[in-house]
Design an enzyme around this catalytic site. Structure first.
Site, PDB file in Angstrom:
ATOM      1  N   CYS A 193      -0.058   2.217  -4.508  1.00  0.00           N
ATOM      2  CA  CYS A 193      -0.913   3.417  -5.112  1.00  0.00           C
ATOM      3  C   CYS A 193      -0.116   4.692  -4.737  1.00  0.00           C
ATOM      4  O   CYS A 193       0.898   4.677  -3.891  1.00  0.00           O
ATOM      5  CB  CYS A 193      -2.146   3.495  -4.053  1.00  0.00           C
ATOM      6  SG  CYS A 193      -3.243   2.032  -4.407  1.00  0.00           S
ATOM      7  N   HIS A 227       0.743  -1.316  -0.083  1.00  0.00           N
ATOM      8  CA  HIS A 227       0.015   0.097   0.039  1.00  0.00           C
ATOM      9  C   HIS A 227       0.880   1.248  -0.040  1.00  0.00           C
ATOM     10  O   HIS A 227       2.029   1.072   0.461  1.00  0.00           O
ATOM     11  CB  HIS A 227      -0.832  -0.103   1.187  1.00  0.00           C
ATOM     12  CG  HIS A 227      -2.190  -0.876   1.124  1.00  0.00           C
ATOM     13  ND1 HIS A 227      -3.097  -0.712   0.074  1.00  0.00           N
ATOM     14  CD2 HIS A 227      -2.613  -1.877   1.808  1.00  0.00           C
ATOM     15  CE1 HIS A 227      -4.047  -1.513   0.413  1.00  0.00           C
ATOM     16  NE2 HIS A 227      -3.835  -2.346   1.164  1.00  0.00           N
TER      17      HIS A 227
END
Length: 326
Positions: free
Chosen positions: A194, A138
């Site tokens: 991301c 992430h």
């Protein structure tokens, strides 16, 4: 038992009288003591890395048993390790794997361990060294208060314990593994997360718009802070733009979940031309277009007037992309 009188370590007398600031009653200055905190020695991550000029840190985090669990990140890490060993002849002893599957507590992808691994990666680097950092997990953004980011946000990566220990910010990543690179050292980062477009804070981003125009976009901070190297080269392949999300999918491999960016990077290396950065970038973009079209999947998000291709590259210097790989 009577207490022994205090004796001055300078004149060896037992002075009596009033103590004055920084001086004993005899007039001798007091010795100054500097208290140095004692930390346990850092455990060596891997031995004998100087037997090879190639070193890699590979981090894959699934965030197991949480609401934001990912399926393909550990697969990405294992595939990247296999690629480095078979295609680029990286010795296994110089590849540090940080995943939740590791039994060694020093190999868990915690914030502390990732920091230690990144410091080890550039430790004693010298001309001819080839370094790799791969992260699959992430990524987040947070406001930048220094005025160093064009969009006003810092990019971050999330260790497995980020909820309690916090994230690792792009400023720290740049300071740890980019700036120490000396002449003749080359770093490649593959960031499948991301908001990872400029997560190494490199000065230049290769941008391609919807009309096919390509060129280096200047991301040097307006504050004048230097984000480049000390003579080495740093490249970063990222899975999306700073404002976008990256894809974790089973559509591409047909077998198991992988990060879309990592899958296309490995495919381009193994099956494409891949002799220069330009050809590698082209092969990666072509792969993700073709695979997405075959399966009817939109893998390339759009934003405003530009088509934000999912694969991007940043570099510490704004040279042309027709430089030979590794």
């Amino acid at each position: 038992m009577a207490a022994k009188p205090f004796r001055c370590s300078t004149c060896h007398t037992a002075p009596k009288g009033r103590w004055v600031k920084n001086r004993a009653p005899c007039g001798c200055p007091l010795p100054s003591y500097r208290i140095t905190p004692v930390h346990p020695p850092m455990r060596p991550i891997t031995p004998d890395y100087r037997q090879s000029s190639k070193k890699a840190v590979i981090c894959g985090i699934s965030y197991r048993n949480t609401e934001y669990e990912l399926d393909g990140c550990i697969n990405d890490a294992n595939c990247m390790k296999y690629l480095l060993q078979t295609k680029f002849e990286f010795p296994e002893s110089t590849i540090v794997m940080l995943t939740e599957e590791e039994t060694d507590p020093w190999k868990k992808p915690t914030k502390r361990n990732i920091r230690n691994a990144l410091r080890w990666l550039v430790q004693s680097c010298r001309s001819g060294d080839s370094l790799v950092f791969h992260f699959s997990g992430h990524g987040l953004q947070q406001p930048n208060l220094k005025g160093e980011e064009l969009d006003g946000y810092d990019e971050t990566i999330c260790p497995v314990d980020f909820e309690t220990q916090g994230v690792i910010v792009d400023d720290e990543i740049n300071e740890t593994i980019v700036r120490p690179l000396t002449q003749g050292v080359r770093l490649h980062a593959v960031m499948d997360a991301c908001h990872s477009g400029t997560v190494l804070d490199l000065p230049f981003l290769w941008r391609t718009d919807r009309y096919g125009y390509s060129g280096w976009e200047d991301h040097r901070p307006r504050t004048g802070t230097w984000k480049g190297t000390y003579g080495g080269e740093a490249f970063c392949f990222s899975g999306c733009d700073d404002s976008q999300s990256s894809a974790d999918t089973s559509v591409l491999s047909n077998v198991t979940s992988t990060g879309a960016m990592t899958f296309c990077f490995i495919q381009a290396i193994e099956q494409g031309d891949g002799k220069t950065y330009a050809s590698l970038l082209q092969d990666m973009r072509q792969n993700i277009h073709q695979e997405g079209s075959k399966k009817g999947t939109q893998m390339l998000p759009t934003s405003g007037s530009q088509k934000r291709v999912i694969i991007q590259i940043c570099r510490s210097l704004n040279y042309q992309l027709h430089t030979c790989l590794m």
